[in-house]
Design a protein around this motif. Structure first.
Motif, PDB file in Angstrom:
ATOM      1  N   GLY A   1     -15.699 -16.531  -1.744  1.00 22.49           N
ATOM      2  CA  GLY A   1     -15.725 -15.202  -1.175  1.00 22.49           C
ATOM      3  C   GLY A   1     -15.304 -14.143  -2.181  1.00 22.49           C
ATOM      4  O   GLY A   1     -14.692 -14.413  -3.206  1.00 22.49           O
ATOM      5  N   GLN A   2     -15.652 -12.887  -1.867  1.00 24.36           N
ATOM      6  CA  GLN A   2     -15.279 -11.760  -2.715  1.00 24.36           C
ATOM      7  C   GLN A   2     -13.950 -11.175  -2.231  1.00 24.36           C
ATOM      8  O   GLN A   2     -13.631 -11.212  -1.057  1.00 24.36           O
ATOM      9  N   SER A   3     -13.205 -10.622  -3.155  1.00 18.77           N
ATOM     10  CA  SER A   3     -11.983  -9.909  -2.825  1.00 18.77           C
ATOM     11  C   SER A   3     -12.327  -8.434  -2.662  1.00 18.77           C
ATOM     12  O   SER A   3     -12.839  -7.801  -3.587  1.00 18.77           O
ATOM     13  N   VAL A   4     -12.080  -7.879  -1.472  1.00 12.52           N
ATOM     14  CA  VAL A   4     -12.433  -6.512  -1.145  1.00 12.52           C
ATOM     15  C   VAL A   4     -11.160  -5.755  -0.799  1.00 12.52           C
ATOM     16  O   VAL A   4     -10.332  -6.235  -0.022  1.00 12.52           O
ATOM     17  N   THR A   5     -11.005  -4.574  -1.371  1.00 12.33           N
ATOM     18  CA  THR A   5      -9.819  -3.740  -1.148  1.00 12.33           C
ATOM     19  C   THR A   5     -10.007  -2.867   0.089  1.00 12.33           C
ATOM     20  O   THR A   5     -11.110  -2.391   0.359  1.00 12.33           O
ATOM     21  N   GLY A   6      -8.918  -2.661   0.831  1.00 14.98           N
ATOM     22  CA  GLY A   6      -8.923  -1.683   1.914  1.00 14.98           C
ATOM     23  C   GLY A   6      -8.987  -2.248   3.298  1.00 14.98           C
ATOM     24  O   GLY A   6      -9.099  -1.483   4.265  1.00 14.98           O
ATOM     25  N   PHE A   7      -8.903  -3.571   3.453  1.00 17.70           N
ATOM     26  CA  PHE A   7      -9.044  -4.154   4.780  1.00 17.70           C
ATOM     27  C   PHE A   7      -7.904  -5.117   5.082  1.00 17.70           C
ATOM     28  O   PHE A   7      -8.082  -6.118   5.770  1.00 17.70           O
ATOM     29  N   ALA A   8      -6.718  -4.797   4.542  1.00 18.73           N
ATOM     30  CA  ALA A   8      -5.504  -5.538   4.858  1.00 18.73           C
ATOM     31  C   ALA A   8      -4.728  -4.762   5.923  1.00 18.73           C
ATOM     32  O   ALA A   8      -5.127  -3.672   6.362  1.00 18.73           O
ATOM     33  N   ASP A   9      -3.593  -5.305   6.353  1.00 14.85           N
ATOM     34  CA  ASP A   9      -2.773  -4.617   7.354  1.00 14.85           C
ATOM     35  C   ASP A   9      -2.088  -3.391   6.775  1.00 14.85           C
ATOM     36  O   ASP A   9      -1.720  -2.479   7.520  1.00 14.85           O
ATOM     37  N   GLU A  10      -1.897  -3.340   5.459  1.00 14.55           N
ATOM     38  CA  GLU A  10      -1.317  -2.182   4.797  1.00 14.55           C
ATOM     39  C   GLU A  10      -2.181  -1.820   3.594  1.00 14.55           C
ATOM     40  O   GLU A  10      -2.587  -2.697   2.827  1.00 14.55           O
ATOM     41  N   VAL A  11      -2.451  -0.498   3.454  1.00 17.19           N
ATOM     42  CA  VAL A  11      -3.299  -0.025   2.368  1.00 17.19           C
ATOM     43  C   VAL A  11      -2.623   1.166   1.731  1.00 17.19           C
ATOM     44  O   VAL A  11      -2.287   2.154   2.415  1.00 17.19           O
ATOM     45  N   ALA A  12      -2.399   1.100   0.401  1.00 13.07           N
ATOM     46  CA  ALA A  12      -1.809   2.216  -0.327  1.00 13.07           C
ATOM     47  C   ALA A  12      -2.899   3.197  -0.741  1.00 13.07           C
ATOM     48  O   ALA A  12      -4.055   2.813  -0.969  1.00 13.07           O
ATOM     49  N   LEU A  13      -2.561   4.437  -0.831  1.00 10.76           N
ATOM     50  CA  LEU A  13      -3.522   5.441  -1.274  1.00 10.76           C
ATOM     51  C   LEU A  13      -3.972   5.141  -2.703  1.00 10.76           C
ATOM     52  O   LEU A  13      -3.152   4.816  -3.567  1.00 10.76           O
TER      53      LEU A  13
ATOM     54  N   LEU B   1     -15.997 -13.035   2.471  1.00 10.82           N
ATOM     55  CA  LEU B   1     -15.032 -12.080   1.933  1.00 10.82           C
ATOM     56  C   LEU B   1     -13.635 -12.652   2.004  1.00 10.82           C
ATOM     57  O   LEU B   1     -13.289 -13.361   2.964  1.00 10.82           O
ATOM     58  N   HIS B   2     -12.835 -12.349   0.988  1.00  9.49           N
ATOM     59  CA  HIS B   2     -11.419 -12.688   0.990  1.00  9.49           C
ATOM     60  C   HIS B   2     -10.655 -11.462   1.475  1.00  9.49           C
ATOM     61  O   HIS B   2     -10.262 -10.608   0.687  1.00  9.49           O
TER      62      HIS B   2
END
Length: 827
Positions: free
Chosen positions: A280-292, A377-378
């Motif tokens: 799977g791919q590692s995708v940013t922005g879909f965790a429980d916490e997201v930093a700006l 996706l990861h």
């Protein structure tokens, strides 16, 4: 003659060798290299192992070998392999990664055999190891890269195996097999069992000599080195471009037949390892916490996340698409987080899940159907991406999920987020139905509360207010003051639209990501005044909350790129986007886009490289759909489609004798209810054209091969050779199967047949030139045929003289006359 050291066969050549030897060497190395590349491109074996194998691969190609076999070197390699095996087994016990270390041991074995290549059997072992590597690559890396590698490997394998057979025959013909160059000590002094030893002792007690040893099964080795004439094949061009082109076509035809067999053979399993396809791919922005600032780092990534097609509206793939992912409700000044919320399974009707009831009427909206192929996706959350206002979700590959042991479900949360319950390491194929407002004016009207709304309808629900009006405790008061100046209007909808317009107008889009890490929102609003989508969405959501309007940030994808080769829209990691959803009392949640137009969509490259990338992605999609994930369900779909097409095919094949045109007007009541006639294809003309094309191809092939023997020798020369062998057989001078005409010439000279010996000398030299000549050199063939005919005439004359001598010696003398003496005959 003095003994000379045995010489290595063709299998021990170096790149400096010429002709066939170099072609064979490079083809074999290319075969091993392609198999290794298919494994290394997976990334599963890290960097050290591929680098070490590459160094060994190149070193073995230029390594100078001893002309004499050295058994001690083989024992050293065997000891090294045993030590490596023991070390890898111990390592596997420690980290429990048996497959990886088994693959590493296969690479060590391949490198060992590359350094020990000498005979045809060594290359055969290398081919077997390369086939093992290509099988491993099919398991760990079944991507389009493997598909290309496999096609190249199949063609090279046909070349290598054919040339390997030639190499083996050359070794046998020139007495360079390992059995002959490396005689076994055990064969020289055979070990006798107890019965044989007992018989020898009984013969000794009786005074009898031991039995004679058995006759050798093949002629003994020559006393001296193998002649240059027998080894002239080293610099010959035995394999030409025509042979390589023919074997390539043969390999591709075999692949085509194999593909047909693959498609029609009943699926025993449910897909490639139960559709566990690839990493799977590692995708940013879909965790429980997201930093700006997370999306800014991947905005230029071209890695495809999903592919969206519109079966009933193909033109919809030309337009930008918004796909909703996760929403966030809590902001602490630098990062967003999601609160815990219950999730419930949606009502299921067959394979379809109902997300929500249609909210818009037909005159207000358009309804579309999209098919989404989501890559593995990861992500921390199992996000099911879908457009806003999605009404239904339907799995397209779930008919046999019970047998796959991977039942899939869809769940929803009060925030409107969708998630799936299924293995994360599989691609998802699903279909969604969604609504879209017909125009921007309709969208704005939908934000306002209906005229018949009551006071209760215009109140913000307590749960919504508690969750989506949260603000950081240390929020700078300047943010609320700025919001008060920008938010203007009588209704929440107008105030939200005014804030959206102000942000898009007065702030600029940038991927610099140079905001202050301790106060990124303040730096964006009052300092740099530029940023990417996350800053715009955060600013609007926070300012709406300061004015009592519930709002949340939503992460998903926006835009995409049309793939004209695949007929779908590619959604890439660079299309990741953030926007705002605000709650309008009496009208519910609505989406707002505060990011300027320049930053909403990822840049699209229209160059040649982008076109090639789209072609590759279309081919990859076909590879995944029809090879890697081809299972029983898809096979049934193909068979159903074939069965459904058969009635139409039969109707299209009906012929009438109305006229002789290639396109006929055939009655087809089912196809044309008005009774008109549609053009139908007359198959007689295509059949005639195909027959003529086949006949032309056969004639051209026959003309090209006319005068050529199947082994490449001119037929006239082969006929002369056969006739000469028959004549020499009658004279007891025919060469053995492993001999040439030079040996017959020597025997003829020893027996006093001078004319035959001279003729054979000329023919043997001419035969060598014609047998290994350049195909364009026809003079050598003519010279060999002429010299062969002279040799046949000399053999005939010698046979006639022998018959005369025998007849003269057998004729009885007349009565009373003594037979002549030898002296008298001589006189």
């Amino acid at each position: 003659m003095s003994a000379t050291p045995p010489q290595a066969g063709i299998a021990g050549v170096t790149p400096a060798a010429g002709g066939f030897a170099r072609t064979f060497l490079l083809t074999s190395y290319a075969l091993v290299g392609v198999a290794f590349a298919a494994v290394a491109s997976s990334g599963e074996i890290g960097v050290v192992a591929p680098l070490a194998f590459t160094i060994a691969f190149v070193a073995s190609l230029v390594w100078r070998r001893s002309p004499t076999p050295r058994p001690g070197v083989a024992r050293i390699w065997t000891a090294l392999l045993l030590m490596t095996f023991a070390a890898l087994v111990a390592w596997s016990i420690e980290d429990d990664n048996w497959l990886l270390h088994a693959l590493e041991f296969a690479l060590v074995m391949t490198a060992s055999r590359l350094f020990q290549r000498r005979y045809a059997k060594d290359w055969l072992q290398l081919y077997a190891l390369s086939f093992l590597l290509i099988l491993v690559a099919a398991v760990i890396h079944p991507t389009l890269t493997f598909a290309i590698s496999f096609v190249v490997y199949a063609i090279l394998a046909i070349w290598a195996l054919v040339m390997l057979h030639i190499v083996h025959q050359i070794e046998v013909a020139t007495h360079q097999t390992p059995e002959e160059l490396e005689p076994s000590p055990a064969a020289a002094t055979p070990r006798l069992d107890w019965s044989q030893r007992l018989r020898l002792r009984l013969r000794a007690l009786r005074g009898l000599p031991p039995p004679a040893p058995p006759l050798p099964s093949r002629p003994p080795l020559p006393d001296g080195p193998i002649g240059a004439e027998a080894l002239a094949w080293r610099s010959r061009r035995l394999i030409g471009p025509g042979f390589l082109a023919f074997t390539s076509a043969l390999a591709l035809a075999a692949l085509a037949v194999s593909m047909l067999f693959f498609l029609l053979f009943p699926r025993i399993g449910m897909g490639f390892f139960f559709a566990r396809t690839r990493n799977g791919q590692s995708v940013t922005g879909f965790a429980d916490e997201v930093a700006l600032g997370g999306f800014g780092r991947i905005k230029t990534s071209a890695e495809v996340v999903m592919r969206v097609s519109f079966p009933s509206q193909p033109e919809r793939a030309l337009e930008s698409l918004r796909l909703r992912g996760l929403s966030f409700d809590t902001f602490d000044g630098t990062r967003w987080s999601r609160g815990q919320e219950p999730a419930w399974s949606l009502r299921r009707l067959g394979q379809r899940f109902e997300v929500q009831e249609p909210q818009l009427s037909r005159d207000q909206s358009t309804t579309s159907v999209a098919r989404i192929y989501l890559e593995p996706l990861h992500t921390e959350n199992s996000v099911l991406f879908a457009p806003p206002r999605t009404t239904t979700v339907e799995w397209l590959d779930s008919e046999y999920d019970t047998y796959r042991r991977r039942r899939k479900r869809v769940e929803s949360a009060p925030s409107g987020d969708l998630r799936y319950l299924a293995p994360k390491d599989v691609a998802l194929n699903y279909q969604v139905t969604f609504q879209e407002p017909r125009s921007e004016s309709v969208r704005r009207r939908l934000m306002e509360a209906p005229l018949d709304a009551t006071g209760d309808d215009l109140k913000i629900p307590r749960g919504v207010a508690k969750r989506y009006l949260q603000l950081p405790a240390n929020l700078d008061p300047r943010i609320a003051a700025l919001a008060k100046t920008l938010v203007r209007g009588e209704t929440p909808a107008k105030r939200a639209l005014a804030l959206e317009s102000a942000l898009r107008r007065d702030w600029t889009y940038s991927l610099a990501g140079d905001q202050d890490n301790d106060a990124p929102l303040l730096d964006f609003l009052f300092g740099k005044r530029h940023g990417h989508c996350e800053y715009f969405a955060t600013a609007m959501a926070v300012m709406l909350r300061t004015q009592g309007i519930p709002a949340r940030v939503v992460n998903g994808f926006l835009g995409g790129e049309q793939n004209e080769f695949g007929g779908y829209r590619m959604i890439k990691q660079g299309d990741a986007h953030s926007w705002v959803e605000a709650y309008m009392p009496g009208a519910g949640w609505h989406s707002f886009e505060p990011t300027p137009a320049a930053g909403q969509l990822a840049p699209v490259d229209d160059g040649v490289a982008a076109a090639l990338r789209r072609v590759a992605d279309g081919a990859a999609m076909l590879w995944y759909s029809w090879i890697v994930e081809y299972d029983l369900e898809r096979q049934f779909g193909v068979l159903r489609a074939i069965r459904a097409a058969l009635p139409d095919l039969r109707s299209n094949l009906r012929l009438r004798n109305a006229d002789d045109r290639g396109l006929r007007q055939v009655d087809d009541e089912g196809a044309d209810l008005a009774g008109t006639k549609g053009p139908q294809l007359d198959l007689r003309w295509p059949g005639i054209i195909a027959a003529l094309a086949a006949a032309t191809a056969l004639i051209l092939l026959w003309r090209r091969r006319r005068g050529r023997h199947p082994d490449g020798v001119d037929r006239r020369l082969r006929q002369v050779e056969g006739a000469l062998r028959d004549r020499l057989q009658a004279l007891d001078l025919a060469p053995a199967p492993h001999q040439t005409f030079h040996q017959s010439r020597a025997r003829a000279a020893a027996e006093g047949e001078v004319e035959v010996a001279d003729a054979l000398a000329d023919f043997a030299a001419a035969w060598d030139r014609a047998r290994w000549r350049d195909p364009a050199d026809s003079a050598a063939t003519a010279l060999a045929v002429a010299s062969g005919q002279r040799a046949i005439a000399a053999c005939k004359a010698a046979a006639t003289q022998r018959r005369r001598r025998r007849g003269a010696s057998a004729t009885p003398a007349p009565l009373g006359v003594d037979p002549p003496t030898d002296a008298a005959r001589g006189s």
